[in-house]
Each structure stands twice: as structure tokens, then as C-alpha cells.
Motif scaffolding. Structure first.
Motif, short mmCIF file in Angstrom:
data_model
loop_
_atom_site.label_atom_id
_atom_site.label_comp_id
_atom_site.label_asym_id
_atom_site.label_seq_id
_atom_site.Cartn_x
_atom_site.Cartn_y
_atom_site.Cartn_z
N TYR A 145 60.62 12.96 24.94
CA TYR A 145 61.18 14.30 25.17
C TYR A 145 61.23 15.06 23.86
N THR A 180 68.38 5.73 26.83
CA THR A 180 68.83 6.64 27.89
C THR A 180 70.08 7.37 27.47
N GLY A 182 64.49 19.50 25.07
CA GLY A 182 64.85 18.50 26.06
C GLY A 182 63.77 18.29 27.09
N LEU A 196 61.48 13.45 33.04
CA LEU A 196 61.14 12.49 31.99
C LEU A 196 60.58 11.19 32.55
N HIS A 246 59.87 17.26 28.59
CA HIS A 246 58.95 16.19 28.20
C HIS A 246 57.83 16.76 27.35
N HIS A 253 76.62 10.26 19.70
CA HIS A 253 75.20 10.58 19.46
C HIS A 253 74.75 10.04 18.11
N MET A 268 69.34 10.00 24.96
CA MET A 268 68.68 11.16 25.57
C MET A 268 69.70 12.05 26.27
N HIS A 323 71.89 13.76 23.67
CA HIS A 323 71.15 14.80 22.96
C HIS A 323 70.96 16.03 23.87
N SER A 324 70.77 15.80 25.18
CA SER A 324 70.65 16.92 26.13
C SER A 324 71.93 17.73 26.14
N ILE A 368 62.94 17.18 21.06
CA ILE A 368 64.31 17.24 20.53
C ILE A 368 64.78 18.68 20.40
N ASN A 371 58.09 6.29 31.16
CA ASN A 371 59.15 7.14 30.64
C ASN A 371 58.53 8.06 29.59
N ASP A 426 56.01 4.86 21.83
CA ASP A 426 56.98 5.04 22.91
C ASP A 426 56.82 3.96 23.96
#
Length: 1100
Positions: free
Chosen positions: A1033, A906, A1038, A1022, A1040, A883, A909, A912-913, A1035, A1030, A1096
Motif C-alpha cells: 500500500y 496488518t 493508503g 489490498l 494499493h 504505530h 497498515m 497507518h490508515s 504510505i 496481499n 513483499d
């Protein structure tokens, strides 16, 4: 002058230089010329012939003055001749007849205000008033008059002892009466009611019209002087109120007609020949028998001499224009002189000559009105001429600056300030405005002066004038104005004559004219004498007059406790003057008694300049000026006193002198203390090493002060002791790098030298010498390090790659730094081959390749490498490391404005999830944790090392969150043969039960709006099915992002839902993305997130 019978007329010069030369010739007569004659009084020449007479002006012979034709004389003319006065020209003819011609009229005329009466023929008088534009009136008289007088309503003409009076009506003239006097009338004057005739030294005053008036008999007529007065009247004048006359004894008397008595008398030293009152009778110009002119003011009985008064003056005319009351002209046959009577001037009343104007030949001035002089000619006409002093009355726009400047001077002399204002506007010059302002001050026109100085921006003068304009005392006001014009002596005289004489003293004090101020104070303010004496003494002291300064300081002492500060200043002056005068004992005693430190310092300085060092030092010490006292004691070689004063002395110079003296005496400890106070650290180090055997202190001083000479001394000391490491260190500190290098080489102390030299500012040659030494010793890492420092990147890289591997692989890190600094493609390729194992078949960790690309700022290659590294970390189960690698690369690409690879975004993301799961579960929020685990489980292939544990956690969290269907789905995956045996035994039976008895009830996931198109979609989805974007999200959760709940991390700028992030920070005060600490105060809600959505779009 020669006339020829054929008609020619020739003029021959008799001037000595051109004698016999013909200067003029004319053919005056066609057939013959019989006679010529010259009149010197008229300045004319006449010739006769051909039945005509021709007259020339001698001043210009080419100009024909007149031609007289005698048509009746058919036999021709014979002789002609002039009378002595030139008034008559007689011509005889061959027919025995005589013709007499009148060449000029007697110049007779008189004025009353702006009305003039003048002789236009021998039996005709014309009355005119050009100023009031009245039509001229002609009066036929019975005899050729020898005098004319005009009044308000009457005209009088006469000859010998008779006079005829006429009443002037609006449209006609009526003869009133005639009168006879007791002698031949020399002159006559009229006013509205009375006539005054001068004859044989007497004046008869009588009423013009006595019939029908209720006049008292004694007021009808009076003869002056009375019988008992033994003088003759030589001149007289009549105004509306007064009969004024002058006598052969010099007496001027005013007879007031209203009261029928004398009201004023002035006695002049000599007889008065002519008098000329102004229209009001308040000023009288007169000419005495010495032909001197004066102006007499009966109001204050003052007499003023007319300057530059010509003895040929025939008469004086006063200005009749009401705005110019003080102007008059004095005229003779050739010129009229303009004078101005300045009544209200700060210097007092006076008369000035303004200028002169040429008067045409044989013309007599009658009237002066606004600079225009009306003259009577010999031909019975009037002629108007403008005075040269009034040239400013015309149109001024066509004149240049020089002419305007002259006109400005004229207006100021004539006190015509309004006209001067107009000229100043045209000149637009500061000096002109100042000149006008000074003139206004001179004439005490305060209001006009304020207006002038306000226009030219002199605020100080305006404020000063505003402060005095209400003063009624004439002398006081004049005194202020004289002071403003820097005429201080006059100002003093005026102040003293005013009701406030103390102003003279105040002025002298302000001007620091102390001698004058003292003289004034004796009379006006004796209590001010001590204070003025002190100020005077200060001035005398400054000029070097010490004896008088001492005397005035002593006079300044009051002895009054109210003025203690003043008395102390005087006593201080006495002390200083005593010293300067040589009475040193008295002066020193006074200074010591005095409470002032400054006095002691000043007296000490005087004594020092007089080389009286002992007394000077004593005073400095008493005044607590210890530095100066010690300095003077040193000059006396009084070291004992210097030592006593040293604790109070701050001057390094004095400490240094004392230290040198103590060192010379061998008292090194005291010398060291003094050298320290003098900041002479090299001397302190020298004494510590050579005499006090205290090297530790010397070393400390060198380290603190970085003294080069001190470092050399310490290095020499350690070299003598054999401590080469310390000697090298201090040699480098003293910039003796060559000696330090040689010493390190000789005694195998190069590592010490290298460590020291890298912390100093060193040249490339020194680094190269060290690198070559290590190269010879086969110490590749050290050699590479110093080749890098001296900029030889190729040799540095070779040594770093030859360096043996260590746990921290510092050599590889240095190789990457070398290539990064070199920016050389060949060196880059060489290091890449080394890192990938192309040379030795041993590939190095990919993180070093990533760091190389980052050092070279090749961010796209670094990004690809980062993805590979993160993938490897993920395979190894190091999800946090993966990460952090992806996040740092993501941030760097974002900073460099390079598009983020979709695979990187991706993977970041998903990782991080996964990291958010722990945070949500810890906070007891199982729903959020379950949703993140579902996202991770859907990408379980990216977590090969922990497939079963992640799926197990997903099933458990989904069950806790009530997501029964999702729990069943992932439980079924766990029951697959490849996973079943790896399930933790304590969860295995429960998961089997879920599969055997499935419960697929599950609430639908809540929906929120897409930030791009506002389409309602599940909050953890997402990818928008409507706009295909896309979605960014949060932080913190998680989910959108939504538009109306947007914030960003203050450190990494990643988006978060404002409400959720704020709740998270109450328990977790770090950002889940960048791990930086965040204070809730710094979190700001963003109302317009458009720029983040555009960003984005670019990233995706």
C-alpha cells in the motif's frame, strides 16, 4: 739423413737434446737405393733407386710429395742432384743417360682489375677472371718469359729486352706484335691503350696499337726521365689515367696520359723502391729503401705511414671489391697483413692494422677481392685463401657469442657496417649496439648511427644526431661527433678549425670547463668573459680556492645596468670571499649594502662558523632572520638585543632560553610570556601558582593542554587549599588515580571521583574499587553501574534489581544493557523473571521486556512483545505510539531479513490508515479521508477506546465525500443501543435523520491494476481476488500500489505512489510512516519495481 743400399731411408736428429735419435725411417725402394739429395731452397729431399725417384717434404717426411718412374731405364739409376735454386733435378743412369726434371715454375703473374694472368708452364700463360666467372684462356708463347703484364684488352710477355703483345678477344687470343727496348726489361704494366716498360732506370711509355689510330706522333711514345733529369726510376705503375713512377731520389711523379703532362709530384726523404696504386690511382702505397710503408694521397698531397709495417714485405694488393676501397694487404713470404685506410674519421685520416693471415709456402698473392686472396703456386696453379680479418663473410648462425663479438670487431675495423648490423641482431646485446653506434660516429656515418641508436632506444642521441646531420662543414660535424664520444679536446680543435669556432666555447661552458672557456672567450667572445668568470668563481669557491674565486668574482662585474642581476650575484660572491679571506669589515659592509636577504644569511653563517658572533648577529638581523640573530645574541649574552627581537622570533628554543634568563632575574611576568611563546606550559603553570598567585589561569592552561605535570601541580595547590573535589579532578587528569581514590575515600567525595573517572580512560581495577565502595555504602545503582563498567555483569544486575524504582526507571534500563552486554542465558532468565513479576508479583511495563529482547537481538520474541505492546497502546488510545512501536519493529525485522508476522503487518497498515485520515482531512481531500475511515471502521474492534468517535467521523466524512450508502451503513451501527447514547449531541439528530430517511446512492470506487497480475480492482482494496496476493500500500494515500507510479521513501524504504507522494510533500515535508524530513529532489520514480514485489511476497 742416411740411405742404405737395400732401399732403406733413415733420418737421424742432430738437435743437441736428441742427438743420434732416429726420427724417421722408410723403405723407399724395394731392391736398392743408389743416391739421396736435399734442396734447402725447396725444403725437399729426394732418393733414387729401382728405376724411380721419390721426393719427400722436409716439413712432413711421412708425406710423399712426388714419385717419378723411369720405365725406360732397365739398368737402373745412378746419381741425382738439385740446382742451387731447386728449380731443376738431374738424374744420371747406368746406361749413361741424363734426365733433368723441372721442379717448379717461375712464379710470374700480373693483374688488371679482377683479371689475372699467370704462367702455367714454361711456354704457356693462362688468363682468368674468377670474379666475373669468365672461362680461363691459355696463351702459348714463343719463349720462356721473365715478365708478364696484362691489361684491359692485351697481354704482354717477354724476356731480356723483347716483349710480345697479344690481343685478347672474346673467344681467342691474337698475337699483335713484338717490341724491343733499349735495355733488359725489369717490369711492364699495361692499360687499355698504353704499355710502360721499366729498364735500366728508365720507363718507356708507348701505345700498344698505333696502327689505324689517329694519334699524334708525340703521344705514341715517351721515355722517362727526360735527358736533363738526373735520377733513376726504380719502380713504376700504370693506371687507366696515369703513369706513376718512383725514383732513387725519393720523387713520386704522376704523368697524366690524357693531357700528356705531369700533374703531381711528391718528394720523399729517401728513394722509393716499390709503388702500388689503388684501382683508381687516387691512393698510392709505396715502400722506400728503409723498407717503411706509406700511403700517399695525391688529391690533398698528404702522406700516411703504414703502422707495424714489416721490413720483409714483398708487395701490396689493394682491395678490388668496389665497396671496400680503403682496404689493402701487404704480404711477405709467410703472411699477408690486412690494413684499412680510414679516410673520414673524426680524428682525421689514418691507417690501422686489422690483422694477419698465413700465406702457404711458396705462394705469391695476385688479387684481393672481398677478403678473398688469390695466390699463384709454384706448380702453375692458383689457390684462394680467405683473410682472417674477413671471417664474418660466411654463415654466422652457427657461431657462439664470443666468436660473433670478435667478428663484430673485425667489421667495425673494416667499416663493414651492414655486416656489423647483422651481427648485432644475432648478438641482441645492448653493448654491441652501442659499440656499433660509436664506430659509426667515429667514421662520421651519421645516418647509419641514427638508425643504430633508434634501434637500441637511445632517443637523446637520435635527436642530437638529427640536429647535426645536415651540417656540410666537415670540421664542425666532426667536432659535434667528437663531443658526443666524450673526446672533448679533439672536439675543441675541430670546432676551432671549422666555420663556427664559437661552438668550442659553448661546449666548454656546457661541460663547466670554465678555465678552458675563459681562454677561448678571450679570442672568440670577449663579451662572455664576465659571465664565465662568475661561473668559474662559483666552482673555485666550491673547491675552497677563495683567493682565485674572489679575483674572478671581481672580473665578473660588468657595471652595465642591463646585467644588474648578474652584477649583484658577483658582488655577493665578493662579499662572501672577503669574509672567508679574513677581510671581515669589507665583507660585512658589502653584504649590508647588497639588497639580498639570502646573502646576509649566508655571510652570517660564515661569520658564525668563524666565531665572529657580533657581526653574524648584525647580518642576520639586517636580513630579517630574527631567530638566527636572537640565537647568536644569546651566545653573546646580549639579552637586551634578544628582548628587542623576541616579537619577531618564532623559535620556541630561543623563547625558552630567554624565559629561563628572566626567571633567574625574578622578572616572572616577562618569563611567563616567554614560556608561553616557547609552549612550555608546565613552567607557565608553575610560575602562575608559585609566584604570580593566578590559579585560575593555571587551571585553564591545564584544561586546554591536558598536561600531566601541570595537573599534578594544580592538584597539589588545591589540596593545600582544602578543595578536595578540585584536587581529585586534577589528580585524575594527571593519571594519579590511586591518590585520587584515597583522597575521595578519606573525604567522602567518591561521587565526584566516580563522575570524573567515567569520563577518563580508566582500568577495570579502578572501576572495581569504586563499585566495592558503593556496594559497602548500599548505593546499589552506583555500585551496579561500576560493576558493569568493570565487566562483572552478575553483580551489576543484582544491584540494578535492588535499586529503588524511579520515575524514569533508569535502573531497569541499565539492567537490560547489562544483560545485553553479558549475553548470558542465566542472567537473561533472571531479568525476565524480574520484569514479568515472577519474584515479587509486580510485573513491569512490557516495553522493558521488548527492549531486553532487542538488546539480546532476539528479534522474533521482540516482535511478539511489540505486538502485545502495540495492542495495549491501542486499547489505551495511544495510536501513534502503537504505530511507532510496530514500525520500528517492522524495520528491524526487515533489516535482519526475518519474515514479518502477518498480524504485525496488518496492525501497522490499519494504524497507518488511521493516521493518514488526519492528513487527508487537513488537506481537504475528504474522499481519501473517507476511504481510510471506512478501512478503520471495518476494523473498529482494534480501537475499543474510541469506537463511537471513529464511527461518527466515518459517517460525517462519507457524507461529505458523497458516499451516501457507506454513511448510512455506519450511521445504522451508531444507532445501536450500546452506541446511541454516546454520540455527540451536535451530530446525533443529523445521524438519526440519515437512518430515518436513507439515501443509498453511491458512486462505485475507481479501479486500478494489481501490480502482480494487472487485475482491475478498487484502488483501496489490498487483497487481489485474482492472484490472492496481499498488495503493498501507498504510505501517502493508503491505496494499493500500481507498477507505473512507484517510488519509495528515501529513509524507511516503504512504497508510495510517486504522483501522490510528490503532491503531499508540497504541503507536508515529512514521511507519514517514519516521520523523517524529505526533500522532493531526493524522490526518484522507480521504473522496475520487481524487487519490491518479491520483497513483499517474502514479508507476507
Amino acid at each position: 739423413m742416411i740411405g742404405f743400399s737395400r732401399g732403406c731411408f733413415v733420418v737421424i736428429s742432430t738437435h743437441i737434446r736428441e742427438i743420434g735419435q732416429e726420427i724417421f725411417q722408410a723403405h723407399n725402394h724395394k731392391d736398392n737405393l743408389s743416391s739421396i739429395a736435399i734442396s734447402q731452397s725447396l725444403n725437399k729431399a729426394a732418393s733414387c733407386g729401382d728405376n724411380c725417384i721419390k721426393i719427400h717434404d722436409l716439413s712432413d717426411l711421412r708425406k710423399m710429395y712426388a714419385i717419378i718412374n723411369l720405365d725406360d731405364e732397365n739398368k737402373g739409376v745412378d746419381q741425382l742432384a738439385w740446382t742451387d735454386d731447386g728449380q731443376l733435378l738431374a738424374v744420371s743412369t747406368r746406361r749413361a743417360s741424363l734426365h733433368v726434371f723441372l721442379t717448379k715454375l717461375p712464379v710470374l703473374g700480373d693483374t688488371c682489375s679482377t683479371r689475372i694472368a699467370y704462367l702455367t708452364s714454361l711456354l704457356e700463360v693462362t688468363i682468368a677472371n674468377h670474379v666475373e666467372r669468365e672461362l680461363p684462356v691459355t696463351v702459348s708463347v714463343e719463349v720462356e718469359p721473365s715478365f708478364i703484364a696484362v691489361g684491359v684488352y692485351h697481354l704482354a710477355v717477354g724476356m731480356n729486352n723483347r716483349a710480345w703483345f697479344y690481343l685478347l678477344g672474346e673467344n681467342n687470343v691474337k698475337k699483335l706484335k713484338d717490341a724491343e727496348y733499349l735495355g733488359t726489361v725489369a717490369s711492364m704494366h699495361l692499360n687499355s691503350d698504353y704499355a710502360a716498360a721499366l729498364f735500366e732506370g728508365k720507363v718507356q711509355l708507348h701505345m700498344i696499337e698505333s696502327e689505324g689510330l689517329d694519334a699524334q706522333e708525340e703521344r705514341e711514345t715517351r721515355l722517362f726521365p727526360a735527358d736533363d733529369d738526373k735520377y733513376r726510376i726504380l719502380c713504376h705503375a700504370l693506371t687507366g689515367d696515369f703513369l706513376i713512377y718512383g725514383t732513387d731520389t725519393g720523387v713520386i711523379r704522376y704523368f697524366y696520359i690524357e693531357d700528356w703532362q705531369y700533374v703531381n709530384e711528391y718528394r720523399h726523404p729517401v728513394s722509393v723502391r716499390k709503388i702500388f696504386p689503388d684501382p683508381n690511382g687516387t691512393r698510392l702505397a709505396f715502400i722506400d729503401e728503409k723498407s717503411d710503408g706509406f700511403v700517399y694521397c695525391p688529391v690533398n698531397d698528404r702522406i700516411y705511414e703504414i703502422p707495424n709495417f714489416s721490413p720483409t714485405i714483398k708487395g701490396i694488393l689493394w682491395e678490388n671489391w668496389p665497396m671496400d676501397k680503403g682496404v689493402f694487404v701487404a704480404y711477405d713470404d709467410d703472411k699477408a697483413y690486412t690494413y684499412v685506410f680510414h679516410k673520414d674519421a673524426i680524428q682525421g685520416s689514418k691507417i690501422i692494422l686489422a690483422g694477419g693471415t698465413e700465406v702457404p709456402f711458396s705462394q705469391k698473392p695476385l688479387l684481393l677481392y672481398n677478403g678473398e686472396l688469390t695466390c699463384q703456386t709454384q706448380s702453375g696453379k692458383t689457390n684462394n685463401i680467405y683473410l682472417s680479418t674477413h671471417s664474418f663473410l660466411g654463415d654466422l648462425k652457427d657461431f657462439g657469442p664470443n666468436e660473433l663479438a670478435q667478428m663484430l670487431t673485425q667489421t667495425l675495423m673494416l667499416k663493414r657496417f651492414s655486416e656489423a648490423w647483422g651481427i648485432c641482431i644475432l648478438l641482441n646485446d645492448q653493448s654491441s649496439w652501442n659499440e656499433l653506434g660509436k664506430a659509426c660516429l667515429h667514421h662520421m656515418e651519421v645516418d647509419f648511427a641514427i638508425r643504430v641508436y633508434r634501434t637500441c632506444g637511445n632517443a637523446g642521441m637520435v635527436m642530437s644526431l638529427e640536429g647535426i646531420k645536415g651540417i656540410e662543414d666537415h670540421n664542425l660535424l666532426a667536432g659535434h661527433l667528437a663531443m658526443f664520444t666524450s673526446n672533448f679536446n679533439l672536439a675543441q680543435d675541430l670546432y676551432l678549425a671549422s666555420s663556427r669556432p664559437i661552438s668550442a666555447l659553448e661546449m666548454r661552458k656546457d661541460l663547466q670547463h670554465w678555465d678552458c672557456a675563459l681562454q677561448l672567450a678571450k679570442c672568440l667572445a670577449p663579451d662572455q668573459i664576465p659571465f664565465i668568470s662568475r661561473e668559474y668563481a662559483l666552482q673555485l669557491e666550491f673547491t675552497g680556492d677563495y683567493m682565485n674565486a674572489l679575483a674572478h668574482y671581481e672580473k665578473g662585474i660588468t657595471g652595465d645596468s642591463k646585467y644588474q642581476e648578474h652584477d649583484e650575484a658577483c658582488l655577493a660572491g665578493v662579499a662572501q670571499m672577503c669574509i672567508r679571506m679574513g677581510d671581515i669589515r669589507q665583507g660585512v659592509n658589502q653584504a649590508i649594502k647588497h639588497p639580498s636577504r639570502l646573502l646576509k644569511r649566508d655571510c652570517g653563517a660564515i661569520l658564525e662558523s668563524m666565531k665572529q658572533f657580533s657581526e653574524a648577529a648584525q647580518l642576520y638581523e639586517k636580513g630579517q632572520y630574527y631567530d638566527k640573530a636572537a640565537s647568536v645574541y644569546i651566545r653573546c649574552k646580549n639579552w637586551t638585543k634578544v628582548g628587542e627581537l623576541l616579537p619577531h622570533v618564532s623559535s620556541p628554543k630561543i623563547h625558552l632560553q630567554y624565559a629561563k634568563a628572566k626567571e633567574a632575574d625574578g622578572r616572572y611576568k616577562e618569563a611567563v610570556v616567554a614560556y608561553e611563546n616557547a609552549k612550555q606550559w608546565d613552567s607557565v603553570i608553575r610560575l602562575c601558582l608559585d609566584h604570580l598567585n593566578n590559579p585560575e589561569r593555571a587551571v585553564n592552561i591545564v584544561r586546554e593542554t591536558q598536561s600531566l605535570d601541570g595537573a599534578k601541580m594544580v592538584a597539589r595547590f588545591f589540596l593545600q587549599l582544602g578543595d578536595y573535589g578540585s584536587a581529585i579532578q586534577f589528580l585524575v587528569m594527571s593519571k594519579c588515580n590511586n591518590e585520587a581514590f584515597t583522597l575521595a575515600q578519606q573525604h567522602n567525595k567518591m561521587e565526584i571521583y566516580a563522575d570524573i573517572i567515567t569520563s577518563e580512560s580508566t582500568s577495570n581495577e579502578d572501576y572495581q574499587s569504586i563499585a566495592l565502595y558503593f556496594e559497602g555504602e548500599k548505593k546499589h545503582f552506583q555500585a551496579g553501574k561500576f560493576f558493569l563498567l568493570c565487566g562483572q555483569y552478575g553483580r551489576a544486575l543484582k544491584h540494578f534489581m535492588k535499586s529503588p524504582s524511579t520515575e524514569d526507571n533508569l535502573a531497569i534500563e541499565m539492567a537490560i544493557e547489562t544483560v545485553g552486554q553479558a549475553k548470558d542465558e542465566a542472567l537473561k532468565n533472571e531479568l525476565i523473571d524480574y520484569l514479568t513479576g515472577e519474584n515479587d508479583g509486580m510485573p513491569k511495563d512490557a516495553k522493558y521486556l521488548f527492549r531486553l529482547y532487542m538488546a539480546l537481538k532476539q528479534y522474533r520474541e521482540a516482535a511478539r512483545t511489540a505486538i502485545i505492546i502495540a495492542r495495549e497502546e491501542q486499547r489505551s488510545g495511544n495510536y501513534r505510539n502503537a504505530h511507532d512501536v510496530l514500525f520500528s519493529m517492522y524495520s528491524e525485522l526487515k533489516t535482519q531479513k526475518i519474515k514479518i508476522p502477518s498480524e504485525m503487518a496488518t496492525n501497522l497498515m490499519i494504524l497507518h490508515s488511521y493516521i493518514l485520515v488526519k492528513t487527508h482531512v487537513k488537506r481537504g481531500d475528504h474522499t481519501k479521508g473517507a476511504r481510510m475511515l471506512i478501512r478503520v471502521a471495518n476494523n473498529i474492534s482494534k480501537f475499543p477506546s474510541h469506537i463511537v468517535p471513529i464511527l461518527t467521523s466515518t459517517v460525517i466524512e462519507c457524507h461529505r465525500a458523497g458516499l451516501k450508502n457507506s454513511a448510512f451503513t455506519f450511521a445504522a451501527v451508531l444507532m445501536r443501543p450500546e452506541n446511541r447514547n454516546k454520540i455527540d449531541l451536535k451530530y446525533k439528530k443529523k445521524i438519526e435523520a440519515m437512518v430515518r430517511h436513507p439515501d443509498k446512492t453511491e458512486a462505485e470506487e475507481p479501479t486500478t491494476a494489481c501490480p502482480y497480475c494487472a487485475f482491475q480492482l478498487p484502488e483501496c482494496e489490498l487483497l487481489c481476488p485474482s492472484c490472492k496476493n496481499n498488495l503493498p500500500y501507498c504510505i501517502a494515500t493508503g491505496r494499493h500500489m500500481v507498477r507505473d507510479d512507484w517510488t519509495v521513501c528515501p529513509h524507511c524504504d516503504f512504497p508510495a505512489l510517486y504522483s501522490e507522494f510528490k503532491i503531499m510533500l508540497q504541503t507536508e515535508n515529512i514521511c507519514p510512516m517514519c516521520s523523517e524530513r524529505i526533500n522532493t529532489v531526493h524522490l526518484k520514480k522507480i521504473n522496475d519495481c520487481t524487487q519490491y514485489l518479491k520483497q513483499d511476497d517474502m514479508d507476507s
